[in-house]
Motif scaffolding. Structure first.
Motif, PDB file in Angstrom:
ATOM      1  N   PRO A 110      45.550  43.095  46.535  1.00 25.47           N
ATOM      2  CA  PRO A 110      44.322  43.800  46.939  1.00 25.47           C
ATOM      3  C   PRO A 110      44.349  44.158  48.417  1.00 25.47           C
ATOM      4  O   PRO A 110      44.887  43.421  49.240  1.00 25.47           O
ATOM      5  CB  PRO A 110      43.221  42.780  46.625  1.00 25.47           C
ATOM      6  CG  PRO A 110      43.812  41.851  45.622  1.00 25.47           C
ATOM      7  CD  PRO A 110      45.269  41.788  45.933  1.00 25.47           C
ATOM      8  N   GLN A 113      42.068  41.327  51.658  1.00 29.21           N
ATOM      9  CA  GLN A 113      42.544  39.981  51.375  1.00 29.21           C
ATOM     10  C   GLN A 113      41.716  38.958  52.143  1.00 29.21           C
ATOM     11  O   GLN A 113      41.498  39.114  53.344  1.00 29.21           O
ATOM     12  CB  GLN A 113      44.010  39.835  51.766  1.00 29.21           C
ATOM     13  CG  GLN A 113      44.925  40.822  51.071  1.00 29.21           C
ATOM     14  CD  GLN A 113      46.351  40.640  51.488  1.00 29.21           C
ATOM     15  OE1 GLN A 113      46.768  39.577  51.890  1.00 29.21           O
ATOM     16  NE2 GLN A 113      47.128  41.719  51.408  1.00 29.21           N
ATOM     17  N   CYS A 152      37.637  48.757  44.208  1.00 29.51           N
ATOM     18  CA  CYS A 152      38.637  48.197  43.300  1.00 29.51           C
ATOM     19  C   CYS A 152      39.996  48.805  43.625  1.00 29.51           C
ATOM     20  O   CYS A 152      40.314  49.911  43.198  1.00 29.51           O
ATOM     21  CB  CYS A 152      38.244  48.494  41.852  1.00 29.51           C
ATOM     22  SG  CYS A 152      39.389  47.837  40.633  1.00 29.51           S
ATOM     23  N   ASP A 157      41.581  42.373  42.125  1.00 30.62           N
ATOM     24  CA  ASP A 157      40.444  42.383  43.052  1.00 30.62           C
ATOM     25  C   ASP A 157      39.159  41.985  42.339  1.00 30.62           C
ATOM     26  O   ASP A 157      38.285  42.811  42.085  1.00 30.62           O
ATOM     27  CB  ASP A 157      40.325  43.775  43.678  1.00 30.62           C
ATOM     28  CG  ASP A 157      39.426  43.776  44.894  1.00 30.62           C
ATOM     29  OD1 ASP A 157      38.991  42.691  45.313  1.00 30.62           O
ATOM     30  OD2 ASP A 157      39.151  44.869  45.431  1.00 30.62           O
ATOM     31  N   SER A 159      35.520  39.793  42.026  1.00 34.83           N
ATOM     32  CA  SER A 159      34.461  39.410  42.963  1.00 34.83           C
ATOM     33  C   SER A 159      33.270  38.857  42.196  1.00 34.83           C
ATOM     34  O   SER A 159      33.073  39.151  41.010  1.00 34.83           O
ATOM     35  CB  SER A 159      34.037  40.607  43.825  1.00 34.83           C
ATOM     36  OG  SER A 159      33.532  41.643  43.021  1.00 34.83           O
TER      37      SER A 159
END
Length: 314
Positions: A110, A113, A152, A157, A159
């Motif tokens: 991702p 980071q 994204c 990634d 969350s």
């Protein structure tokens, strides 16, 4: 006799020329290549088949030295787009990579980071403990959503914010198992590159307990299956992290896992989950609860009416 001679003279003219033979052979090779192409792609990303990337660049310069040939980065980018995990990659990652698998791994990281920091001893158990499966998360009011948009950058990634767990969509097919295993093995061999794929596989193993969880994630558009059944998808993720350890000090999903567990374990959400599991897990249970509530309300109204009638008569 003249007819035979004419036939013999015409015979060589009927034979295909060298160019026609070459075209025919190339057509056969193209057909064979189209059949073998997916297998070759996955063989190129097997850990034991890697050769230095610098050597590949040297060979590219020797074999394709003319101006019209695509650059090495263009070839690699075209190669990556053949895989569902990296089909949205538009630029080759910067930095020194040892080989093609290393470059493939770097393209999955991702863009945003989290900073790596030490974890207090009292938090280690909370981080390393597996999070609940998808069904339990839904029952405790966690909203599982498909992550999309500019936020994204990779399927890694994930969350979590205010009860909303966002997971990028991933397509699972026949080659996903081999590809993820090679990426996890590469991370185990070279710890300094991080454990992104290992952590992701461990996270999905926790979220997916059985085929019911896979079906739920498919309905949420988080998971797209190219396999025969949901059971096969569940078996794939449940077997990826066998005998593989996740270091909590290098876990890029540390905060996400901690927040999910904290939200799920809150007293209010646990009560909601218990009520939802025991009384609203199927339509018949829901109907029974609603009927019981209606009966209770009617009984209460009848009792109140009787009391009021008694007071009025008195």
């Amino acid at each position: 006799m003249m007819g035979s001679s004419s036939a013999r003279d015409a015979a060589p003219m009927m034979q295909p020329s060298t160019e026609e033979k070459q075209t025919e052979e190339e057509g056969t090779l193209i057909q064979q290549w189209q059949w073998a192409e997916p297998l070759i792609y996955h063989d190129l990303l097997m850990l034991e088949n890697q050769i230095p990337l610098s050597l590949l660049r040297e060979l590219h310069g020797i074999i394709l030295s003319h101006d019209k040939s695509p650059s090495m980065d263009e070839l690699i980018l075209s190669f990556f787009k053949e895989f569902s995990l990296t089909k949205h990659i538009t630029k080759i990652p910067e930095g020194s990579c040892h080989h093609l698998l290393h470059l493939f791994h770097s393209s999955l990281i991702p863009k945003k980071q989290p900073t790596t920091r030490g974890i207090r001893a009292q938090l280690v158990a909370e981080v390393t403990s597996a999070i609940p499966c998808a069904r339990d998360l839904i029952e405790s009011r966690v909203k599982v959503k498909k992550k999309q948009g500019v936020a994204c950058s990779s399927f890694l990634d994930l969350s979590f914010d205010s009860g909303r767990l966002e997971i990028p969509e991933i397509h699972v097919d026949d080659g996903t198992n081999t590809l993820l295993r090679n990426l996890i093995a590469f991370e185990q061999c070279l710890p300094r590159i991080g454990d992104y794929l290992t952590t992701y596989a461990w996270f999905m193993d926790s979220v997916i307990d059985n085929s019911a969880d896979v079906a739920l994630l498919r309905r949420k558009h988080v998971l797209e299956s190219g396999l025969g059944s949901d059971e096969e998808v569940a078996k794939l993720f449940n077997s990826l992290c066998k005998e593989v350890m996740v270091d909590p000090n290098q876990c890029y999903l540390e905060e996400t896992i901690k927040e999910v567990n904290k939200y799920h374990r809150s007293r209010r959400n646990r009560c909601y989950a218990t009520l939802n599991h025991n009384y609203f897990s199927n339509p018949w249970a829901s109907i029974s609860v609603i009927a019981a509530i209606i009966l209770f309300v009617l009984t209460f109204i009848q009792t109140l009416y009787s009391m009021c009638d008694s007071c009025y008569k008195a």
